[in-house]
Scaffold this motif. Sequence first.
Motif, mmCIF file in Angstrom:
data_model
loop_
_atom_site.group_PDB
_atom_site.id
_atom_site.type_symbol
_atom_site.label_atom_id
_atom_site.label_comp_id
_atom_site.label_asym_id
_atom_site.label_seq_id
_atom_site.Cartn_x
_atom_site.Cartn_y
_atom_site.Cartn_z
ATOM 1 N N UNK A 164 0.762 -1.248 0.001
ATOM 2 C CA UNK A 164 0.079 0.056 0.001
ATOM 3 C C UNK A 164 0.824 1.289 0.099
ATOM 4 N N UNK A 165 1.719 1.146 0.549
ATOM 5 C CA UNK A 165 2.694 2.605 0.848
ATOM 6 C C UNK A 165 3.580 2.817 -0.365
ATOM 7 N N UNK A 166 3.786 1.752 -1.270
ATOM 8 C CA UNK A 166 4.401 1.834 -2.460
ATOM 9 C C UNK A 166 3.445 2.322 -3.598
ATOM 10 N N UNK A 167 2.364 1.674 -3.504
ATOM 11 C CA UNK A 167 1.285 2.033 -4.297
ATOM 12 C C UNK A 167 0.852 3.523 -4.262
ATOM 13 N N UNK A 168 0.736 4.028 -2.954
ATOM 14 C CA UNK A 168 0.425 5.444 -2.826
ATOM 15 C C UNK A 168 1.460 6.503 -3.226
ATOM 16 N N UNK A 169 2.698 5.905 -3.098
ATOM 17 C CA UNK A 169 3.649 6.899 -3.451
ATOM 18 C C UNK A 169 3.747 6.962 -5.070
ATOM 19 N N UNK A 170 3.279 5.930 -5.784
ATOM 20 C CA UNK A 170 3.254 5.877 -7.201
ATOM 21 C C UNK A 170 2.181 6.753 -7.707
ATOM 22 N N UNK A 171 0.998 6.687 -6.866
ATOM 23 C CA UNK A 171 -0.161 7.536 -7.374
ATOM 24 C C UNK A 171 0.016 8.999 -6.927
ATOM 25 N N UNK A 172 0.772 9.306 -6.041
ATOM 26 C CA UNK A 172 1.006 10.922 -5.682
ATOM 27 C C UNK A 172 1.982 11.351 -6.852
ATOM 28 N N UNK A 173 2.985 10.372 -7.158
ATOM 29 C CA UNK A 173 4.077 10.782 -8.092
ATOM 30 C C UNK A 173 3.344 11.021 -9.518
ATOM 31 N N UNK A 174 2.357 10.006 -9.861
ATOM 32 C CA UNK A 174 1.665 10.015 -11.066
ATOM 33 C C UNK A 174 0.802 11.236 -11.096
ATOM 34 N N UNK A 175 0.102 11.582 -9.954
ATOM 35 C CA UNK A 175 -0.871 12.886 -9.986
ATOM 36 C C UNK A 175 0.015 14.086 -10.291
ATOM 37 N N UNK A 176 1.199 14.076 -9.409
ATOM 38 C CA UNK A 176 2.173 15.277 -9.538
ATOM 39 C C UNK A 176 2.581 15.535 -11.160
ATOM 40 N N UNK A 177 3.237 14.320 -11.710
ATOM 41 C CA UNK A 177 3.684 14.524 -13.182
ATOM 42 C C UNK A 177 2.540 14.883 -14.076
ATOM 43 N N UNK A 178 1.242 14.341 -13.781
ATOM 44 C CA UNK A 178 0.288 14.530 -14.754
ATOM 45 C C UNK A 178 -0.068 16.115 -14.537
ATOM 46 N N UNK A 179 0.054 16.602 -13.173
ATOM 47 C CA UNK A 179 -0.364 17.806 -13.150
ATOM 48 C C UNK A 179 0.891 18.964 -13.687
ATOM 49 N N UNK A 180 2.098 18.463 -13.856
ATOM 50 C CA UNK A 180 3.069 19.178 -14.570
ATOM 51 C C UNK A 180 3.043 19.053 -16.065
ATOM 52 N N UNK A 181 1.822 18.546 -16.449
ATOM 53 C CA UNK A 181 1.538 18.273 -17.856
ATOM 54 C C UNK A 181 2.714 17.343 -18.616
ATOM 55 N N UNK A 182 3.205 16.409 -17.933
ATOM 56 C CA UNK A 182 3.981 15.294 -18.495
ATOM 57 C C UNK A 182 3.077 14.209 -19.281
ATOM 58 N N UNK A 183 3.293 14.002 -20.561
ATOM 59 C CA UNK A 183 2.246 13.205 -21.279
ATOM 60 C C UNK A 183 1.863 11.781 -20.446
ATOM 61 N N UNK A 184 0.559 11.407 -20.433
ATOM 62 C CA UNK A 184 0.327 10.256 -19.499
ATOM 63 C C UNK A 184 0.866 9.006 -19.872
ATOM 64 N N UNK A 185 1.074 8.726 -21.170
ATOM 65 C CA UNK A 185 1.879 7.588 -21.497
ATOM 66 C C UNK A 185 3.119 7.501 -21.157
ATOM 67 N N UNK A 186 3.985 8.434 -20.934
ATOM 68 C CA UNK A 186 5.118 8.562 -20.246
ATOM 69 C C UNK A 186 5.077 8.407 -18.776
#
Length: 124
Positions: free
Chosen positions: A12-34
């Motif tokens: 769970x901690x790993x998955x939560x950290x990945x999701x936070x990272x994913x959301x942050x990168x999407x907010x920074x307009x990094x392409x979703x596929x990347x």
Amino acid sequence: MKDLGVSEVVFPEFEASLEMTRQSLLYLRIPPAEVQRHTDKFRQELYAALFNSNDSYRLLSQLRGAEQQFDLQWIRLSKDSIMADRSIGESEIHKTTGVSIFGVVRDCQLKYNPDAKFVWMPED
């Protein structure tokens, strides 16, 4: 864990950290596929030690990740399905529904990118 029949493990901690990272990168307009490619890579590195690191597992993991980005759905064919014992081409599934088949799981094995000659079987 495999000897006990465990087929999926989640940290769970790993998955939560990945999701936070994913959301942050999407907010920074990094392409979703990347973003997905990188998170899948990290996930595979962690979980690969728990499973056989074969192509089917890797592809299934990628398809599960794609579920979050696309309208990807898994459907099990019932024993009395009209699709059973017909090829993908014969069923004209793409022509009539617009659906594309990315993979079929049969006997616990992922058959990825099946062609029009691939014949559906009950429980696929």
